[in-house]
Motif scaffolding. Structure first.
Motif, PDB file in Angstrom:
ATOM      1  N   THR A  30       0.628  -0.925   0.346  1.00  0.00           N
ATOM      2  CA  THR A  30      -0.159  -0.426  -0.571  1.00  0.00           C
ATOM      3  C   THR A  30       0.624   1.647  -0.124  1.00  0.00           C
ATOM      4  N   GLY A  31       2.002   1.106  -0.212  1.00  0.00           N
ATOM      5  CA  GLY A  31       3.235   2.836  -0.357  1.00  0.00           C
ATOM      6  C   GLY A  31       2.308   3.737  -1.132  1.00  0.00           C
ATOM      7  N   MET A  32       2.745   4.682  -0.720  1.00  0.00           N
ATOM      8  CA  MET A  32       1.865   6.375  -1.377  1.00  0.00           C
ATOM      9  C   MET A  32       0.517   5.858  -1.676  1.00  0.00           C
ATOM     10  N   GLY A  33      -0.430   5.197  -0.672  1.00  0.00           N
ATOM     11  CA  GLY A  33      -1.641   5.204  -1.341  1.00  0.00           C
ATOM     12  C   GLY A  33      -2.787   5.735   0.203  1.00  0.00           C
TER      13      GLY A  33
ATOM     14  N   CYS B  24       3.488  -0.125   3.808  1.00  0.00           N
ATOM     15  CA  CYS B  24       4.624   0.263   2.533  1.00  0.00           C
ATOM     16  C   CYS B  24       5.056   2.013   2.830  1.00  0.00           C
ATOM     17  N   SER B  25       6.576   2.031   2.574  1.00  0.00           N
ATOM     18  CA  SER B  25       6.994   3.271   2.430  1.00  0.00           C
ATOM     19  C   SER B  25       7.891   3.143   0.874  1.00  0.00           C
TER      20      SER B  25
ATOM     21  N   GLU C  18      11.002   7.773   9.796  1.00  0.00           N
ATOM     22  CA  GLU C  18      11.084   9.143   9.908  1.00  0.00           C
ATOM     23  C   GLU C  18       9.316   8.803   8.894  1.00  0.00           C
ATOM     24  N   ASP C  19       9.595   7.735   7.930  1.00  0.00           N
ATOM     25  CA  ASP C  19       8.716   7.825   7.092  1.00  0.00           C
ATOM     26  C   ASP C  19       8.016   6.738   6.993  1.00  0.00           C
TER      27      ASP C  19
ATOM     28  N   LEU D 271       4.373  -5.650   6.837  1.00  0.00           N
ATOM     29  CA  LEU D 271       5.538  -4.808   6.440  1.00  0.00           C
ATOM     30  C   LEU D 271       5.966  -4.810   5.223  1.00  0.00           C
ATOM     31  N   SER D 272       6.013  -4.378   4.531  1.00  0.00           N
ATOM     32  CA  SER D 272       7.223  -4.068   2.984  1.00  0.00           C
ATOM     33  C   SER D 272       8.003  -2.958   3.577  1.00  0.00           C
TER      34      SER D 272
END
Length: 349
Positions: A156-159, A184-185, A193-194, A213-214
């Motif tokens: 779900t990174g950026m989602g 996911c980042s 921090e992200d 977690l990815s």
């Protein structure tokens, strides 16, 4: 939370974390390195080796126009077609890699990036799928993957929350409820921090699915922390060596690092245990080092117990300290030598 089953593994709360070794481009265009990565993943303790199924032509077009140019980051100066040409896993390798995974006893699956990749993987006989973070908004692809009725692990990174909701609806619209989401980042490497790992539990509560977690950060602290916070899956890039040049090497784990991460995750899971106030057998051995009431001066029969002749000290062979104030002022029923743990039989009624 609804658990899912991938082949012979349950994924969800209460089960050991499912650990995925992402090969990505770390084969550096060499099938022998790809085969070696399958073996290394198994030896490092991963449950699964994952590849990616695309070609430069199925994922983009060969254009040098500004939208296709990579302007910053690890791949600055290349266009997308060049990047994917260097990173992709040739499709004619993938059956052999799957056979190798089956031979060594590790699960195998892939991330498809278009319909033709899904069709190819169906012919190959893969038993579950990954949706990449960048494809979270490709609802036609998500629906097509979901229509195959197989478990899906989706990054779900950026989602945004809304985009994740749309992607989950796309899966469920096909009658498929075998879904696991990954926090996911999508930066390479990701910085602590992200990462916002607290989102993992919240995401599980919102969507009623296992969440993992990815992890694109350096080191294993994020992965271990995520498991302690309830992550059901950990995905991490694995390379043979960061010295082998390829687009993914700089943020991938070497085999000894991956193995240590798996060991730390399993240790964390054992440490988490269950809610318990029982005394463990190992703790029981230590109870002798608790404090208790001891006679610290010779006491004659009939003599009064005082703060001078009894004390609360280690070890724990005498009466428990909670009786100390009750005993002060009572008389000894017999003579007692200094250094004797106090017993009720030594105290007059």
């Amino acid at each position: 939370m609804k658990d899912i089953t991938i082949i012979d593994r349950h994924i969800g709360e209460g089960y050991p974390a499912y650990i995925i070794a992402e090969m990505s481009g770390n084969h550096a265009g060499d099938i022998q390195k790809a085969i070696e990565l399958v073996h290394v993943a198994k030896e490092s303790g991963a449950n699964c080796i994952k590849i990616q199924t695309y070609t430069p032509d199925t994922i983009t077009i060969n254009s040098n126009k500004p939208p296709f140019q990579i302007k910053e980051g690890l791949w600055r100066g290349k266009n997308l077609y060049q990047l994917y040409g260097k990173a992709y896993t040739p499709w004619d390798w993938q059956g052999q890699l799957m056979e190798e995974a089956n031979k060594v006893g590790i699960h195998f699956f892939s991330t498809p990036f278009d319909f033709t990749a899904v069709d190819f993987l169906e012919e190959l006989g893969v038993e579950f799928y990954k949706i990449a973070s960048f494809e979270l908004v490709d609802t036609p692809l998500i629906k097509y993957v979901a229509s195959k009725g197989k478990p899906i692990i989706m990054s779900t990174g950026m989602g945004t929350l809304g985009e994740i909701e749309e992607a989950v609806k796309a899966v469920r619209s096909q009658g498929n409820d075998q879904l696991c989401l990954l926090k996911c980042s999508s930066s390479y490497p990701a910085i602590p921090e992200d990462m916002n790992l607290r989102t993992i539990r919240n995401m599980a509560e919102i969507f009623n699915v296992p969440v993992g977690l990815s992890d694109h950060s350096m080191g294993s602290i994020a992965a271990v922390t995520a498991v302690a916070m309830g992550a059901s899956v950990i995905e991490k890039h694995l390379c043979l060596s960061r010295e082998i040049e390829n687009p993914d090497a700089s943020f991938s784990m070497e085999p000894h690092e991956f193995k240590k991460m798996v060991q730390d995750i399993r240790s964390a899971e054992r440490a988490m245990g269950k809610v318990s106030y029982e005394i463990s057998p190992n703790e029981e051995k230590s109870m002798i080092f608790r404090k208790s009431i001891f006679v610290v001066q010779d006491i004659q029969e009939g003599e009064i117990f005082t703060k001078e002749n009894i004390r609360v000290i280690r070890p724990g062979e005498g009466l428990t300290p909670k009786f100390y104030e009750e005993i002060i002022g009572k008389r000894a029923s017999k003579s007692i030598e200094c250094g004797t743990p106090l017993r009720w039989t030594m105290i007059s009624d």
